[in-house]
Design an enzyme around this catalytic site. Structure first.
Site, mmCIF file in Angstrom:
data_model
loop_
_atom_site.group_PDB
_atom_site.id
_atom_site.type_symbol
_atom_site.label_atom_id
_atom_site.label_comp_id
_atom_site.label_asym_id
_atom_site.label_seq_id
_atom_site.Cartn_x
_atom_site.Cartn_y
_atom_site.Cartn_z
ATOM 1 N N GLN A 171 0.681 -1.119 -0.389
ATOM 2 C CA GLN A 171 0.159 -0.037 -0.039
ATOM 3 C C GLN A 171 0.998 0.832 -0.073
ATOM 4 O O GLN A 171 1.528 1.064 0.338
ATOM 5 C CB GLN A 171 -0.524 -0.024 1.230
ATOM 6 C CG GLN A 171 -1.479 -1.118 1.201
ATOM 7 C CD GLN A 171 -2.814 -0.956 2.974
ATOM 8 O OE1 GLN A 171 -2.129 -1.358 3.407
ATOM 9 N NE2 GLN A 171 -4.068 -0.945 2.279
ATOM 10 N N LYS B 296 -15.157 6.727 5.307
ATOM 11 C CA LYS B 296 -14.394 6.533 3.938
ATOM 12 C C LYS B 296 -14.819 7.444 3.243
ATOM 13 O O LYS B 296 -15.965 7.426 2.767
ATOM 14 C CB LYS B 296 -13.329 5.640 4.304
ATOM 15 C CG LYS B 296 -13.981 4.686 3.683
ATOM 16 C CD LYS B 296 -12.826 3.256 3.920
ATOM 17 C CE LYS B 296 -14.355 1.955 3.122
ATOM 18 N NZ LYS B 296 -12.989 0.471 2.794
#
Length: 645
Positions: free
Chosen positions: A386, A474
């Site tokens: 990531q 989110k």
């Protein structure tokens, strides 16, 4: 008869008799809407048009053009498939058959019968025959005992297992024609609108995703209300096969997998590594500009780290088994997330309000134990990297920092040609509060901050319940690729919970201790998934700054090898990547091979080029560009190759 108030999507409301059906509301609006209506949403839940509405409600009527309409259409198509299968193969047992993003699948047990591609055509024909009967989908509530009795009589162990987990009073059957299925719905009114059918593939799937259970046959299919739409879809499917990142990844020598290394653990080949590194360099440069500091954390962490963060409780079952050391009771896990490690870095020293925001960035590899049946190329793997960063800031800084991250995500999309995207505000599931940690008020504040930041950036947003992280809401960026498929790439999250669980602090201007707020962000998301989507989006034709091989030097024959080699070394000295093809092959073959490898520029060297001190330039997909002096080509190349920023 008492009346109820129905609120429509435009905010207007109408009075209707209690018990009004969705199809009747559609008819009251327009006959055209009623003809095209497939399902409706009642207070956020998709219903059949034939269900009675007994209380004041907000509704939306869905047609084929709406996601909710397609959902019901493909759910009904799964039942039509099951009806056809039962008619053709009596005794077949059924698992589950849900709608998916494109079409549906059904897991079935055909006993000893081997079900292959040839059988699909037979079933399609039967489905079309049954669809023409225009049978209604009829919903009926049944008791648990009645449901058990029915599927005991049919000797269907899969339905009996499903019923066993249901609560009496919540069970419904759906019937169309001679077929009855255990189902919550919703469905379209009748089978008639299903005009075009394609069963696309057959695969194996363990019952309930458990490798210890029996392997069932999973049949995928898709249906449309018009043959033309199916034809267009199949054309896109063929194009998607050509762009499949697994196929192109092999042809372009980007990545591979090895059974000895392990399923879902990609091995990046030299050219793929160059691609990754170029993406990383692009992001590192953007992050330095935006005030991020690089950090590096281990690939493992103690069990207690993830107990503190909450990851062990929420994701322990999806992690690899713990690593036990010789010391009694000592356990480590391959890290499933980078954020707990970054919290510990923040705690390294005391912080003042003047120090914030603190921004830590890491290309951190994480590990999650995905089921083997769910692994898919680079899009679903067990080890992935990531472009992770965590921002620790004061509450009054959250919106400003969030907006800066949005700008960074949009820079990535613009730079790589992703122009069609939607920002999804991912909220908690109000019906399943056990999935989340923290106080409701903090969640509410975080959700408001995300929405305000998105609004200020002019983003078109959709709110989706149930997609939040366990520690906070989110903003997920849903990107459409060149084939119109939607992918979730970048993500930004607001988190009030981990700072509390890790007891993170800063000293405020009042000389008192306060909790920072944490923003999690990953513009690429998973680098593996991002590369997969990028490959398929551009069909392997990477922009010049990103291409692993930017040029190929191709001598027409071996007598021009010395000049070509000198030319190639000169280009390498200007940081131009590529290769020198000195094989004993005809120039046509060399050009074809370079085209297949999607090399942006081919520099062809023959007698004329040597005599004039030039190169014949050929551009991938565009053909001959004429002859240029090497200095002219380098100037042209440098201008085109500048990485976006």
């Amino acid at each position: 008869m008492s009346s109820i108030k129905i609120t429509l999507p435009d905010g207007s409301s109408r009075e209707y008799p209690k018990g009004i059906k969705g199809i009747e509301i559609a008819q009251s609006i327009s006959e055209g809407l009623a003809r095209n209506a497939l399902s409706l949403e009642v207070n956020g839940e998709i219903w059949d048009l034939s269900r009675a509405i007994d209380q004041d409600s907000s509704i939306k009527i869905f047609t084929w053009n709406d996601k909710g309409g397609k959902y019901a259409f493909w759910h009904s198509s799964a039942h039509l498939f099951a009806e056809a299968l039962e008619a053709l193969y009596p005794g077949v047992k059924f698992g589950i058959g849900p709608p998916i993003e494109n079409g549906f699948y059904y897991d079935v047990d055909l006993g000893e019968k081997a079900f292959g591609e040839d059988d699909l055509v037979v079933v399609e024909k039967k489905m079309l025959e049954l669809a023409k009967q225009n049978n209604a989908f009829v919903r009926r509530s049944v008791s648990k005992q009645e449901a058990l009795d029915y599927f005991t009589q049919k000797a269907d162990p899969y339905k009996l297992e499903l019923i066993d987990g249901l609560t009496d009073g919540s069970i419904t059957f759906y019937k169309q024609g001679n077929f009855v299925d255990l189902c919550r719905g919703p469905h379209i009114p009748t089978t008639g609108p299903i005009k075009a059918i394609k069963l696309t593939s057959v695969a194996g799937a363990y019952w309930r995703g458990n490798e210890k259970n029996k392997m069932l046959t999973r049949v995928y299919g898709i249906t449309f209300p018009k043959q033309k739409e199916l034809d267009e879809y199949l054309h896109l499917l063929e194009e998607a096969k050509k762009r499949d990142h697994r196929k192109l990844g092999k042809e372009l020598e980007l990545f591979t997998f090895s059974e000895k290394v392990g399923m879902g653990l990609p091995l990046w080949l030299p050219k793929g590594t160059i691609l990754r590194e170029r993406l990383e360099q692009f992001m590192r440069k953007a992050q330095v500009k935006a005030g991020y500091e690089p950090v590096v954390t281990p690939h493992i962490g103690s069990k207690q780290l993830y107990v503190t963060s909450g990851h062990y409780e929420k994701y322990g079952k999806d992690s690899f088994q713990p690593i036990r050391t010789p010391d009694e009771g000592e356990e480590f896990f391959l890290k499933p997330m980078n954020c707990p490690h970054h919290c510990e870095i923040y705690k390294f020293k005391p912080r003042s309000y003047k120090d914030l925001p603190v921004r830590y960035a890491e290309f951190g590899t994480v590990y999650r134990y995905e089921q083997s049946g769910e692994l898919h190329g680079l899009t679903r793997v067990r080890g992935f990297t990531q472009d992770d960063a965590h921002i620790f800031c004061r509450p009054d800084q959250v919106k400003e920092e969030f907006i800066k991250v949005i700008d960074l995500v949009l820079l990535v999309f613009r730079s790589l040609g992703f122009e069609n995207y939607t920002a999804q505000v991912s909220l908690p599931d109000p019906e399943n509060k056990a999935k989340y940690i923290g106080e409701e008020e903090q969640w509410k504040i975080a959700g408001q901050q995300i929405q305000e930041a998105a609004d200020e950036c002019g983003l078109i947003t959709v709110a989706v319940k149930g997609e939040a992280a366990f520690y906070g809401p989110k903003l997920d960026f849903m990107v459409k690729d060149a084939l119109g498929r939607q992918w979730q790439l970048g993500t930004i999250q607001v988190d009030y919970q981990l700072p509390q669980r890790f007891e993170l602090e800063y000293v405020g201007s009042d000389n008192q201790k306060h909790r920072p707020v944490m923003i999690h962000r990953a513009p690429f998301g998973s680098l593996e998934r991002f590369v997969a989507v990028l490959i398929e989006h551009c069909a392997g034709n990477f922009p010049l700054w990103l291409a692993p091989d930017q040029i190929a030097v191709l001598p027409i024959s071996e007598k021009f090898n010395d000049f070509s080699r000198e030319l190639y070394e000169n280009l390498k000295g200007h940081d131009i990547r590529g290769f020198f093809d000195d094989r004993d092959e005809k120039i046509g073959r060399k050009i074809r091979d370079a085209e297949v490898k999607k090399v942006p520029y081919m520099l062809i060297v023959g007698e004329k080029e040597v005599a004039e001190g030039k190169v014949a330039v050929r551009k991938h997909g565009s053909g001959d560009q004429g002859s240029l002096l090497l200095s002219e080509f380098i100037e042209l190349f440098v201008k085109e190759c500048a990485a976006p920023m």
